[in-house]
Design an enzyme around this catalytic site. Structure first.
Site, mmCIF file in Angstrom:
data_model
loop_
_atom_site.group_PDB
_atom_site.id
_atom_site.type_symbol
_atom_site.label_atom_id
_atom_site.label_comp_id
_atom_site.label_asym_id
_atom_site.label_seq_id
_atom_site.Cartn_x
_atom_site.Cartn_y
_atom_site.Cartn_z
ATOM 1 N N PRO A 140 0.818 -1.221 0.000
ATOM 2 C CA PRO A 140 0.000 0.000 0.000
ATOM 3 C C PRO A 140 0.848 1.266 0.000
ATOM 4 C CG PRO A 140 -0.959 -1.613 1.463
ATOM 5 C CD PRO A 140 0.366 -2.175 1.029
ATOM 6 N N TYR A 141 1.953 1.279 0.768
ATOM 7 C CA TYR A 141 2.837 2.453 0.744
ATOM 8 C C TYR A 141 3.301 2.757 -0.671
ATOM 9 C CZ TYR A 141 7.270 4.848 0.504
ATOM 10 O OH TYR A 141 8.288 5.689 0.112
ATOM 11 N N ALA A 142 3.837 1.742 -1.366
ATOM 12 C CA ALA A 142 4.340 1.960 -2.716
ATOM 13 C C ALA A 142 3.218 2.405 -3.647
ATOM 14 C CB ALA A 142 5.004 0.685 -3.237
ATOM 15 N N THR A 144 0.636 4.160 -2.883
ATOM 16 C CA THR A 144 0.314 5.576 -2.666
ATOM 17 C C THR A 144 1.256 6.476 -3.453
ATOM 18 O OG1 THR A 144 1.702 5.867 -0.669
ATOM 19 C CG2 THR A 144 -0.577 5.107 -0.350
#
Length: 333
Positions: A140-142, A144
């Protein structure tokens, strides 16, 4: 020149601010201090608050109408945390960034340098990537970061703002003058865990050992944070040449890495080479959201920015250790 640095009280943002100051560029800082540190803003114009706060952004530009560009470093960045809390990560990294760019447009800001991430890439079989490699973010971080890049490019195509996205690989080290460094006492990345293992006397966990690398551990392109900061200074100086106001592209991307891949086991070997008592290691399972990793094969940063890294991985380790030794003197509990 004056630049607004969003997230300028964090690890990378504060180092960028120091590099700007050293280069004669005046930094103005905005940070909500969720992960940033007030100590890193000392002696600088500082606004405590959120990038999505429209009235606050308006006040910053009213009080600093000579801001020439914005560096957007404000984000949550811990991969396992993003897996546990994707809603919070999309809200902080995407929703607030959309609000932020709308506030910049209202204040006639035309230049945005965005802190992106090489974690958005789908690595080739040899685990190298360049700016034209396909994207396949694995956390999810990547995702975003990938969403923000696309969002900013779409906005730049139709509105009076130009966006340069700098895709960081894996920052290590600290400001060589020890003004700033990792604010967390127990950071979650590999080098931070090595320092923790050294301090506590426990083995370092190699998380993931079945990757298609030369020793099975993950591979990263470790770039010194001061080199990253220097790249931002170069990007600010070259911005109008790269993205002219009339004609041509309104957005582009540049990788910031060393071009050399270092596995986790190789990083541990380098770490052990600069300390007195070597840290042992044990194998462990991969963490949620982890990937094999990648390193850049691109020289676009050198061609477009005249930038190339000056510090080695070993120097990054030494500076990280020096910072760990003084961190509690610089930062109040």
């Amino acid at each position: 020149m004056k630049v607004l640095i969003a997230g300028g009280a964090g690890y990378i943002g504060s180092t960028v601010a120091s590099a700007c100051s050293d280069a004669g560029i005046t930094p103005v800082i905005i940070d909500n201090l969720v992960t940033g540190r007030r100590e890193f803003t000392s002696g600088r114009a500082f606004y405590e608050g959120d990038i999505a706060d429209g009235p606050l952004i308006d006040r910053v530009f009213a009080e600093h109408p000579d801001i020439d560009a914005v560096v957007h470093c404000a984000a949550l960045i811990v991969v396992p945390d993003s897996v546990a809390d994707p809603l919070g990560y999309y809200r902080a990294n995407v929703t607030k960034s959309l609000e932020f760019v709308s506030h910049l447009l209202r204040n006639d800001c035309e230049r945005l340098v965005f802190s992106s991430s090489a974690s958005i890439y789908a690595a080739n079989a040899d685990l190298t990537v360049d700016e034209n490699s396909p994207l396949d973010p694995q956390s999810p971080y990547a995702r975003t970061k990938a969403v923000c890049e696309g969002m900013f490019a779409d906005i730049a195509a139709g509105r009076p703002i130009r966006v340069l996205s700098l895709r960081y690989f894996n920052p290590i080290g600290a400001d060589p003058k020890m003004r700033t460094g990792l604010q967390l006492r127990r950071p979650s990345h590999a080098l931070g865990k090595m320092i923790e293992a050294q301090e506590t006397g426990v083995p370092f966990q190699v998380t993931g050992n079945g990757y298609p690398t030369r020793d099975g551990s993950g591979i990263r392109d470790y770039v010194h944070v001061w080199d990253l900061a220097a790249a931002h200074v170069a990007a600010l100086g070259a911005f109008d040449a790269l993205l002219p106001d009339t004609g041509g592209d309104r957005s582009t991307v540049i990788n910031l890495g060393t071009g050399r891949g270092t596995t986790v086991r190789e990083l541990l070997d380098a770490f052990n080479s600069v300390i007195d008592t070597p840290v042992p290691s044990v194998d462990a399972g991969a963490r949620p959201g982890d990937a094999a990793g990648a390193y850049t094969r691109s020289d676009r940063a050198h061609r477009m920015l005249g930038w190339q890294p000056q510090y080695s991985v070993t120097e990054g380790i030494r500076h990280s250790l020096q910072w760990a030794a003084v961190r509690d003197e610089v930062l109040t509990p």
